[in-house]
Scaffold this motif. Structure first.
Motif, PDB file in Angstrom:
ATOM      1  N   ARG A  59       0.823  -1.197   0.000  1.00  0.00           N
ATOM      2  CA  ARG A  59       0.000   0.000   0.000  1.00  0.00           C
ATOM      3  C   ARG A  59       0.862   1.254   0.000  1.00  0.00           C
ATOM      4  NH1 ARG A  59      -5.726   0.095   1.055  1.00  0.00           N
ATOM      5  NH2 ARG A  59      -6.425  -1.990   0.520  1.00  0.00           N
ATOM      6  N   GLN A  61       1.755   5.242   0.677  1.00  0.00           N
ATOM      7  CA  GLN A  61       1.526   6.405   1.513  1.00  0.00           C
ATOM      8  C   GLN A  61       2.240   7.571   0.843  1.00  0.00           C
ATOM      9  OE1 GLN A  61       0.569   3.157   3.630  1.00  0.00           O
ATOM     10  NE2 GLN A  61       2.728   3.592   3.859  1.00  0.00           N
ATOM     11  N   SER A  99      -9.397   1.643  -1.545  1.00  0.00           N
ATOM     12  CA  SER A  99      -9.510   0.192  -1.323  1.00  0.00           C
ATOM     13  C   SER A  99     -10.253  -0.464  -2.485  1.00  0.00           C
ATOM     14  CB  SER A  99     -10.201  -0.102   0.003  1.00  0.00           C
ATOM     15  OG  SER A  99      -9.410   0.334   1.076  1.00  0.00           O
ATOM     16  N   THR A 673     -12.436   6.369   5.140  1.00  0.00           N
ATOM     17  CA  THR A 673     -11.251   5.514   5.147  1.00  0.00           C
ATOM     18  C   THR A 673     -10.275   6.022   6.185  1.00  0.00           C
ATOM     19  OG1 THR A 673      -9.495   4.558   3.762  1.00  0.00           O
ATOM     20  CG2 THR A 673     -10.051   6.850   3.363  1.00  0.00           C
ATOM     21  N   TYR A 675      -6.232   4.887   8.098  1.00  0.00           N
ATOM     22  CA  TYR A 675      -5.125   3.944   8.191  1.00  0.00           C
ATOM     23  C   TYR A 675      -4.097   4.462   9.184  1.00  0.00           C
ATOM     24  CZ  TYR A 675      -3.097   7.157   4.690  1.00  0.00           C
ATOM     25  OH  TYR A 675      -2.657   8.263   4.013  1.00  0.00           O
ATOM     26  N   ARG A 677      -0.002   3.649   9.916  1.00  0.00           N
ATOM     27  CA  ARG A 677       1.238   2.942   9.652  1.00  0.00           C
ATOM     28  C   ARG A 677       2.054   2.980  10.930  1.00  0.00           C
ATOM     29  NH1 ARG A 677       5.849   4.902   5.607  1.00  0.00           N
ATOM     30  NH2 ARG A 677       6.450   5.953   7.516  1.00  0.00           N
ATOM     31  N   ARG A 683       1.039  -1.797   8.627  1.00  0.00           N
ATOM     32  CA  ARG A 683      -0.012  -0.808   8.367  1.00  0.00           C
ATOM     33  C   ARG A 683      -1.360  -1.447   8.634  1.00  0.00           C
ATOM     34  NH1 ARG A 683      -3.382   0.836   4.095  1.00  0.00           N
ATOM     35  NH2 ARG A 683      -3.455   3.101   3.648  1.00  0.00           N
ATOM     36  N   SER A 685      -5.677  -0.721   8.357  1.00  0.00           N
ATOM     37  CA  SER A 685      -6.619   0.125   7.627  1.00  0.00           C
ATOM     38  C   SER A 685      -8.053  -0.237   7.970  1.00  0.00           C
ATOM     39  CB  SER A 685      -6.402  -0.012   6.116  1.00  0.00           C
ATOM     40  OG  SER A 685      -6.650  -1.345   5.693  1.00  0.00           O
TER      41      SER A 685
END
Length: 722
Positions: A59, A61, A99, A673, A675, A677, A683, A685
């Motif tokens: 994923r 960032q 997603s 959404t 998330y 890390r 991470r 989510s």
């Protein structure tokens, strides 16, 4: 004039908004990405613009929502600012933040894109600018620049997708048979010579479970002798339930890729994909009496005992790139695809619902489908730059040959008793499959040559001109003509088509471009009506005006486009979904699209889209107004952890639906959404779709097959890099 008032006033207002964006503070243009992003530096682009960094795996960032290049737009490295057409690229960063596990999950955030009949969840069907293509072959879709939607294909998984390129307007001059509204190019993840590995797991509503692996790196080599071979492997497995009774699906994807440096001038590439989906054919709910709400959104009107429809796809792509000096490249490509679709499915018969004492009841039919297809394509291209008469040319010349074969067979039988919409009872004895509805083979061969020239007319003017000539030969053999087994109808078609396009771009400043373009498209129609009548190829013509803006650092971009598209020889279908024998003289769509995407300030990413579509009344399933907004803010915490929080809204206006179905009401849905890390490797989510649990209808085909939208859905995920 392309548009008359009041749409002209709307366009002028949009131009004003675009120019206002161009004057945004320099702080927004020079926004820095947050620190601690685990990334590799992207290679400099030919335009020497600084692009956001790109992660190897896992994923993203702090990556980009705006891309300054799209491989499919011109098949060269020309910056999109210089290309005279609207192009929307959805990079991996945006797909991750949304997603989006399917291509369909990202459509709401592209101006001009809309969902169509997806054959009960068995395949993708997407329209651009109001043109969807034939219901059995779907939209125009490319995979790494090669036509990849013919045949029978399960909904595309994004596990091995690097970005999605929505190429608005006609692309016939490059890709031949296509829709004038646009073409989608799916660009897959490429192998890298820097090692990286990531695994992801997701758990969500309706017993959804998914696991995915992304791994890349060199094979062999050491400090003294660097590797010349690199691999990439994407694997995913998914089990998904549904808010719909008795509906669940299973999917597996295996996608290997290799890059082999055969020397300093030559590279060999392979990109493969095996995708299998097993799921019931879910036609959705009927609208008895032409009214919505007569059937609960969660009711399934098939038979659970029918089992699944299985769609199995294999794709193999090979590429050879050879440098012929500093300015010229020779490229060869080959693609081999196989697809199959088979299984039993019970479904409501269109137009069969009646009012009974206990409510509405409908007849059903049982069908056994057995479809297979093979698709082979070869391309050879020469690209390079030259100077002539003080003018710089970037040339592309290519030839292509393709072969497609399909076999389709459907056996059918009718249930003697009707099913209640309010209280469906399952377990009815299956009827005999006595009727042969389809028993046909389709084969076509095509050969094409194409030429494109991008001309720099001084520092501020860019001319794009291209033309493609296709020769097509197709044959259709129907062994159940008129639904009578053993009757034979054979039709053939041989056509030639020349598809040009031309566009001019003016760049008054390095950040702003104004453009105009025009082009043509065609699509053969090797199908017949119930009376045995053949059909002329569809021919499209598109005109477009637009403006583009991009910040100096390339992190933020906007596009405004106005288009006028006409298509001739469109086939009209009857209430059962079969060609009626009539072809509409000409259908015409006009519209306005506006998009903004990228970094608007430090830590803030945004994607905005708006569409106004004035569609021909004979073209259905399209909203007049639609739009979306998606915003994510992230910040770095003490200790280096990274937190992101975002959300968005999607609005789709009311739509008419094919073949006597009712008007689908407008709807607005919201998404959240988040998330965290925790470390550079770990991470977590959380995504919530349809936050307000809004009931709505996503699409429809006729008065028996209308797809209800999913209620509130929660998905939690964990991603780990190693």
């Amino acid at each position: 004039m392309l548009f008359r008032s009041p749409r002209r006033r709307l366009a002028l207002g949009a131009v004003t908004a675009l120019l206002a964006v161009a004057s945004m503070p320099a702080a927004a243009q020079a926004a820095d990405s947050p620190s601690n992003a685990d990334t590799d530096t992207a290679a400099p682009t030919p335009s020497d613009r600084t692009l956001p960094t790109v992660q190897v795996v896992g994923r993203r960032q702090s990556g980009a929502y705006h891309e300054g290049h799209a491989a499919g737009a011109t098949k060269t490295d020309a910056p999109l600012l210089e290309v005279p057409q609207a192009v929307r690229v959805l990079p991996r960063q945006l797909l991750d933040d949304l997603s989006a596990l399917r291509v369909d999950d990202a459509l709401d955030f592209v101006a001009g894109a809309s969902r169509q009949n997806n054959f009960g969840g068995i395949w993708d069907n997407i329209a651009l600018r109001g043109f969807a293509g034939h219901g059995d072959s779907g939209m125009a879709l490319l995979r790494n620049g090669i036509s990849a939607n013919r045949g029978f294909n399960a909904p595309r998984d994004t596990a091995n997708v690097e970005r999605l390129e929505f190429l608005k307007g006609t692309m016939g001059a490059l890709y031949g048979s296509s829709e004038p509204g646009g073409t989608i190019n799916v660009v897959t993840k490429a192998p890298r010579f820097t090692a990286g590995h990531a695994v992801e797991a997701y758990f969500g509503s309706h017993d959804t479970r998914r696991i995915a692996l992304d791994s890349t790196g060199p094979l062999g080599g050491d400090a003294a002798q660097p590797a010349t071979l690199a691999y990439r492997l994407n694997v995913s497995a998914e089990e998904r339930g549904s808010f719909r009774d008795h509906v669940q699906s299973r999917r597996e994807l295996v996608a290997p890729a290799f890059t082999w440096k055969l020397g300093s001038d030559t590279t060999l590439g392979y990109d493969g994909e095996w995708l299998r989906q097993r799921a019931p054919l879910d036609r959705g709910v009927p609208a008895p009496g032409g009214q919505l709400g007569g059937a609960a959104a969660e009711r399934f009107y098939g038979e659970p005992a029918d089992g699944d429809i299985m769609v199995d796809n294999q794709t193999h792509q090979f590429f050879v790139d050879h440098a012929l000096g500093a300015d010229w490249t020779l490229r060869a490509a080959a693609q081999f695809k196989r697809g199959s679709l088979d299984g039993l499915a019970s479904e409501i018969t269109p137009g069969s619902c009646i009012a009974a004492g206990t409510g509405w009841e409908c007849r059903r039919r049982l069908r056994l489908r057995d479809f297979e297809s093979k698709d082979t394509t070869f391309q050879l291209e020469l690209a390079g730059k030259l100077h002539a008469g003080g003018v710089e040319h970037e040339l592309l010349a290519g030839i292509e040959t393709a072969r497609f074969d399909a076999e389709r067979r459907i056996l059918s039988g009718n249930y003697p008793a009707r099913i209640s919409l309010s209280n469906p009872v399952y377990g009815a004895a299956p009827p005999a499959l006595a009727a042969t509805v389809w028993d046909n083979t389709l084969g076509d061969r095509s050969h094409a040559v194409y030429l494109q020239d991008q001309v720099s007319l001084g520092g501020q003017w860019k001319l794009l001109a291209g033309v493609r000539h296709d020769r097509y030969r197709g044959r259709y053999d129907d062994r159940a003509f008129g639904f009578t087994a053993g009757s034979l109808l054979s039709t053939s078609q041989q056509v030639s088509a020349t598809s040009p396009r031309i566009g001019l771009t003016w760049l008054p400043t390095p950040e702003l471009a104004l453009y105009a373009s025009a082009g043509r498209s065609f699509r053969p129609q090797i199908i017949t009506s119930a009376s045995g009548q053949g059909f002329d190829p569809e021919v499209g013509a598109a005109k477009e005006l637009g403006a583009k803006w991009q910040s100096r650092d390339g992190r933020l971009g906007a596009t405004l486009s106005l288009y006028d598209i006409a298509k001739r020889h469109v086939v009209v279908y009857d209430d059962n979904g079969y060609p009626s024998g009539e072809q509409a003289g000409k259908v015409r769509n006009k519209g306005v699209e506006a998009e903004l995407a990228g970094w608007v300030a430090q830590g803030w990413r945004v994607a905005l889209a708006y569409t106004f579509l004035d569609a021909d009344p004979r073209i259905t399933n399209f909203a007049r107004h639609s739009g979306s907004v998606f915003v994510v803010h992230e910040r770095t915490l003490a200790g280096g952890a990274l937190v992101g929080l975002g959300g968005g809204m999607t609005h789709v206006g009311e739509r008419t639906v094919d073949l006597g179905a009712p008007l689908l009401p407008a709807y607005t849905t919201a998404k959240l959404t988040a998330y965290w890390r925790a470390t550079p490797q770990l991470r977590l989510s959380l995504d919530i779709d349809n936050l307000t649990d809004r009931g709505y209808y996503a699409s429809g085909y006729n008065n028996a097959w209308i797809t209800p939208g999913a209620p509130r859905t929660v998905t939690a995920g964990v991603q780990y890099k190693f």
